[in-house]
Design an enzyme around this catalytic site. Sequence first.
Site, mmCIF file in Angstrom:
data_model
loop_
_atom_site.group_PDB
_atom_site.id
_atom_site.type_symbol
_atom_site.label_atom_id
_atom_site.label_comp_id
_atom_site.label_asym_id
_atom_site.label_seq_id
_atom_site.Cartn_x
_atom_site.Cartn_y
_atom_site.Cartn_z
ATOM 1 N N LYS A 15 0.844 -1.208 0.000
ATOM 2 C CA LYS A 15 0.000 0.000 0.000
ATOM 3 C C LYS A 15 0.870 1.244 0.000
ATOM 4 C CE LYS A 15 0.857 1.315 4.448
ATOM 5 N NZ LYS A 15 1.574 2.527 4.824
ATOM 6 N N PRO A 103 9.302 -3.896 -0.462
ATOM 7 C CA PRO A 103 10.479 -3.553 0.354
ATOM 8 C C PRO A 103 10.226 -3.804 1.847
ATOM 9 C CG PRO A 103 9.981 -1.778 -1.197
ATOM 10 C CD PRO A 103 8.865 -2.784 -1.315
ATOM 11 N N VAL A 104 11.219 -4.391 2.525
ATOM 12 C CA VAL A 104 11.084 -4.728 3.946
ATOM 13 C C VAL A 104 11.278 -3.464 4.793
ATOM 14 C CG1 VAL A 104 12.106 -6.081 5.827
ATOM 15 C CG2 VAL A 104 11.881 -7.086 3.533
ATOM 16 N N ALA A 105 10.417 -3.274 5.819
ATOM 17 C CA ALA A 105 10.469 -2.097 6.702
ATOM 18 C C ALA A 105 10.496 -0.815 5.878
ATOM 19 C CB ALA A 105 11.684 -2.147 7.641
ATOM 20 N N GLY A 107 7.561 1.027 4.853
ATOM 21 C CA GLY A 107 6.390 1.900 4.907
ATOM 22 C C GLY A 107 5.345 1.540 3.872
ATOM 23 N N MET A 108 5.471 0.321 3.287
ATOM 24 C CA MET A 108 4.503 -0.109 2.269
ATOM 25 C C MET A 108 3.681 -1.305 2.734
ATOM 26 S SD MET A 108 6.313 0.564 -1.341
ATOM 27 C CE MET A 108 4.689 0.602 -2.090
ATOM 28 N N GLY A 110 4.453 -4.340 3.767
ATOM 29 C CA GLY A 110 4.804 -5.681 3.285
ATOM 30 C C GLY A 110 4.535 -6.746 4.342
ATOM 31 N N ALA A 113 0.902 -7.291 4.562
ATOM 32 C CA ALA A 113 0.440 -8.080 3.409
ATOM 33 C C ALA A 113 0.720 -9.567 3.652
ATOM 34 C CB ALA A 113 1.125 -7.606 2.128
ATOM 35 N N ASP A 145 -2.300 -2.143 9.497
ATOM 36 C CA ASP A 145 -2.483 -2.148 8.046
ATOM 37 C C ASP A 145 -3.008 -3.478 7.507
ATOM 38 O OD1 ASP A 145 -1.493 0.439 7.934
ATOM 39 O OD2 ASP A 145 0.573 -0.226 7.590
HETATM 40 O O1 C5P Z 1 -0.179 -1.584 14.155
HETATM 41 P P1 C5P Z 1 1.242 -1.563 13.726
HETATM 42 O O2 C5P Z 1 1.982 -2.813 14.106
HETATM 43 O O3 C5P Z 1 1.454 -1.169 12.322
HETATM 44 O O4 C5P Z 1 1.888 -0.400 14.608
HETATM 45 C C1 C5P Z 1 3.260 -0.301 14.815
HETATM 46 C C2 C5P Z 1 3.505 0.898 15.704
HETATM 47 O O5 C5P Z 1 3.234 2.101 14.976
HETATM 48 C C3 C5P Z 1 2.640 0.994 16.939
HETATM 49 O O6 C5P Z 1 3.189 0.261 18.001
HETATM 50 C C4 C5P Z 1 2.631 2.486 17.217
HETATM 51 O O7 C5P Z 1 3.836 2.871 17.820
HETATM 52 C C5 C5P Z 1 2.635 3.063 15.823
HETATM 53 N N1 C5P Z 1 1.279 3.373 15.344
HETATM 54 C C6 C5P Z 1 0.605 4.440 15.900
HETATM 55 N N2 C5P Z 1 -0.665 4.743 15.467
HETATM 56 C C7 C5P Z 1 -1.245 4.017 14.491
HETATM 57 C C8 C5P Z 1 -0.566 2.926 13.898
HETATM 58 C C9 C5P Z 1 0.705 2.632 14.349
HETATM 59 O O8 C5P Z 1 1.133 5.120 16.794
HETATM 60 N N3 C5P Z 1 -2.483 4.341 14.092
#
Ligand code: C5P
Length: 328
Positions: A15, A103-105, A107-108, A110, A113, A145
């Site tokens: 995404k 790509p790993v880590a 922001g997409m 992965g 997914a 996500d």
């Molecule tokens: O849910 P996800 O594993 O993607 O979230 C990783 C981290 O990103 C969370 O622990 C939090 O620190 C941050 N996050 C957030 N607010 C969101 C989604 C993620 O602060 N809506």
Amino acid sequence: MPLPNAQVTVRAPAKVNLLLEVGPRRDDGFHDLVTVFQALSLYEEVTAAPAAEFSVTVEGVDGTDVADVPLDGTNLALRAARLLAERGGVDEAVALHVRKGVPVAGGMAGGSADAAAALVACDALWGLHAGLDALAELGAELGSDVPFGLHGRTAVGTGRGTRLAPVLTDATFSWVLVPGARGLSTPAVYAECDRLRAAGQVPAPTAQAGDESRLRAVEAALRSGDPAQLGAALANDLQAPACSLAPELAGTLAAGCAAGALAGVVSGSGPTVALLAASAAEAERIAGELAAELPGGARVRTATGPVPGARVLEAVAVPGHRRDGGGR
Ligand code: C5P
């Protein structure tokens, strides 16, 4: 009961956030978001097959570097399979194989997914027929996500990003994706956002202020199908924090625009930079130019969006078992 399938392969998309408005930090550590997700044609593929124990193997496709993907119990595909087994009352284990094209880590999403694909694959393997909404609810326990990885296409996400409403658009948009030299940790980027706001270095949160003008601008651009209008509406509150942690991203954004992109934005928490092109041919041209110009340019990709969410690619039936579809 015999399993309906001997092996299931599912594909789930990456995404990009066309809009990412970040509200204040909540008591649970998350931030309320107003975001617009678009699913792109970069994919993760997860194959699930019955096994004596849960396991996962990972392979990079198209040069995707998988060195940083955990293979232990923290792997998101594995966690997804285990969670579905537990909640579905399934007393079976699976061996998962993940083919990573995202790509790993980066922001997409992965990893999300992978989780989405593993949920759909195991649901089909075990013949659970849990349904999209139930899988999305489980997915939200694994990551913010994951529900979008299941739904795909284009959607407005609110709350943590897990409450989704589809956005209808006829248009297909062409993207160039420039992965960063190193991954960025999502929690670190959110924490940097809080820090910059507290220091008054970036504007205060807008997501809860009742100002929907940025959302309306993205929705209008999606309706129009005009990539230039969408380019002008792209916005990401995590871009400044991501650039603060990885200052080289500003150079990538500038290089993308100089190469002819309509606009560029950091994807989610970064460090992938997403560049919007006027057409698929333009995306190929810009990608070629950046591949020659940027350090690590070999990892530049093109993609289109929107694309569907997690889908069964192949389900191999157990011989002699009448199968009633791919599980969704
Ligand atoms: O849910 P996800 O594993 O993607 O979230 C990783 C981290 O990103 C969370 O622990 C939090 O620190 C941050 N996050 C957030 N607010 C969101 C989604 C993620 O602060 N809506």
